[in-house]
Design a protein around this motif. Structure first.
Motif, PDB file in Angstrom:
ATOM      1  N   GLU A 158      27.672  -2.871  -5.993  1.00 56.67           N
ATOM      2  CA  GLU A 158      27.608  -1.397  -6.247  1.00 56.67           C
ATOM      3  C   GLU A 158      28.292  -0.817  -5.222  1.00 56.67           C
ATOM      4  O   GLU A 158      29.151   0.250  -5.518  1.00 56.67           O
TER       5      GLU A 158
ATOM      6  N   LEU B 279      31.738   1.788  -6.232  1.00 58.73           N
ATOM      7  CA  LEU B 279      31.413   3.095  -6.221  1.00 58.73           C
ATOM      8  C   LEU B 279      32.146   3.608  -4.907  1.00 58.73           C
ATOM      9  O   LEU B 279      32.528   4.906  -4.892  1.00 58.73           O
TER      10      LEU B 279
ATOM     11  N   GLN C 137      29.641   9.915  -9.543  1.00 54.45           N
ATOM     12  CA  GLN C 137      29.318   9.103  -8.324  1.00 54.45           C
ATOM     13  C   GLN C 137      28.069   9.244  -7.448  1.00 54.45           C
ATOM     14  O   GLN C 137      27.208   8.398  -7.353  1.00 54.45           O
TER      15      GLN C 137
END
Length: 423
Positions: free
Chosen positions: A91, A95, A119
């Motif tokens: 993740e 991101l 985001q």
């Protein structure tokens, strides 16, 4: 999952042009960096930092300015173990965001620009916390990935990071936090300071013993207010406000709109309202009513022994506990001193690091128009009021009314002082 940390070409080229325009870099330097960047595809931040042409702090300030990100958190602070556990490695890499630390239901997150609102929303939903974005350079991002998440890092890039990044802790100590850490609002973290050496300790300032006694009494009274009177105060504040349909439901009591909690002051109302004030703690409400006319926020400072100290305030973006950390000289260095020296003020704060930091604590920014006034007794300042204007057109009229209000407030203070001496 592959790491996506490639910014659009024009992002860094735009930043390079700004650095040249501001005189940080020479045209010849930017030309060489631009050609290397385009030709070899080497990371722009590594080129800038590794060549010694710019410090990470300066680069960080420009990134913040470019993306409008300006927060209370330190972008150079190393992530805590608790924050790192909020997102998985996959993740984090997808991101381009690393949780830095959690505090009171919020999480600060280091993000490689540009910042995508989607985001931030994804992180909020994932962590169930309010997300505070902090832009960071790819070099710092990769270094943290390496040391916190064991993601491999290029050896040359690692050597550059170790030599140019600020406040980098050794790997074995990266999750060890000092037992006592102070945070100076102007210079950042201050570690390993004893109580006797604490520069923020009021007792190290040139303040008379009698003033300390008053401050101690004030603290005791404040503790009583918090324990006994705050619930009823909050209930009274909300019940006397405007209809619920006109109140921002997301605003807290501390940072709600002034015109939602106080009736806008008119010049004709001043004598009657002033006559009702019987204590120092009631004076702020007079200025909050003034602020309800056209101000986004109102902050008050008290003056003693050559220093102006944050006292209290209200309005959007203002939290009184932040104001209490502001202690500045009355005669130099800040826009607060400018207000005191000129008695009245209308305009923007002079550009400086200290002014910018104070504006942050007031919930304002350098582009905001300020309206300020000093309350004087025998030409000595006893209070300072700083307002952030919500409507530039109303400026001159508000200054005239504030001047009248400051004169009335001076009379109120004098009345209270005489009553105190007589009792």
């Amino acid at each position: 999952m592959s790491m996506n940390t490639n910014e659009p070409m024009d992002l860094w080229l735009s930043l390079l042009s700004i650095l040249e325009k501001d005189g940080i870099l020479l045209p010849s330097q930017t030309d060489v960096i631009r050609r290397i960047y385009k030709g070899l595809g080497q990371s722009m931040d590594v080129l800038l930092l590794g060549s010694g042409l710019i410090s990470e702090r300066t680069l960080q300030n420009y990134l913040q300015k470019l993306y409008g990100v300006n927060t209370m958190f330190d972008p150079f602070e190393f992530p805590t173990p608790e924050a790192c556990e909020l997102l998985t490695v996959a993740e984090v890499m997808q991101l381009n965001a690393i949780p830095q630390k959690t505090e009171n239901g919020s999480v600060s997150v280091l993000i490689i620009p540009p910042i995508d609102p989607g985001q931030l929303e994804w992180i909020r939903a994932r962590t169930q916390m309010f997300v505070v974005p902090l832009v960071t350079t790819p070099l710092r991002f990769h270094y943290i990935l390496n040391h916190c998440y064991n993601v491999p890092m290029d050896e040359t890039e690692h050597k550059t990071a170790m030599s140019v990044l600020e406040q980098i802790e050794p790997q074995e100590d990266r999750f060890v936090r000092p037992a006592n850490v102070l945070y100076d609002p102007f210079s950042g973290p201050v570690e390993d300071i004893s109580d006797d050496d604490d520069p923020l300790n009021l007792r190290n300032l040139p303040i008379m013993d009698r003033t300390h006694e008053v401050l101690d009494i004030f603290r005791e009274e404040l503790a009583g207010i918090i324990e006994h009177d705050l619930p009823s105060y909050m209930e009274a504040t909300t019940s006397d406000a405007l209809p619920e349909s006109e109140i921002d439901p997301t605003a807290t009591v501390a940072s709600r709109r002034l015109d939602a909690a106080w009736k806008a002051l008119e010049s004709a109302d001043i004598p009657e309202l002033a006559a009702e004030i019987e204590s120092r703690e009631e004076i702020p409400s007079l200025f909050y009513s003034f602020g309800a006319r056209a101000m986004r926020s109102v902050s008050l400072f008290t003056c003693t022994e050559g220093f102006a100290m944050g006292w209290t305030g209200a309005g959007l973006g203002v939290f009184p506990h932040r104001l209490e950390g502001i202690i500045v000289p009355e005669d130099r260095g800040t826009f607060i001193a400018d207000i005191i020296q000129n008695n009245l003020f209308l305009g923007k704060a002079a550009p400086s690091v200290v002014n910018r930091r104070i504006l942050q604590l007031l919930g304002a920014d350098p582009e905001d128009i300020l309206v300020g006034g000093a309350i004087l007794l025998k030409e000595r300042p006893v209070m300072v009021v700083v307002c952030v204007l919500d409507d530039e057109v109303a400026g001159p009229d508000e200054v005239q009314l504030l001047q009248e209000l400051c004169q009335v407030a001076a009379s109120i203070v004098l009345k209270l002082v005489r009553a105190k001496k007589a009792s």
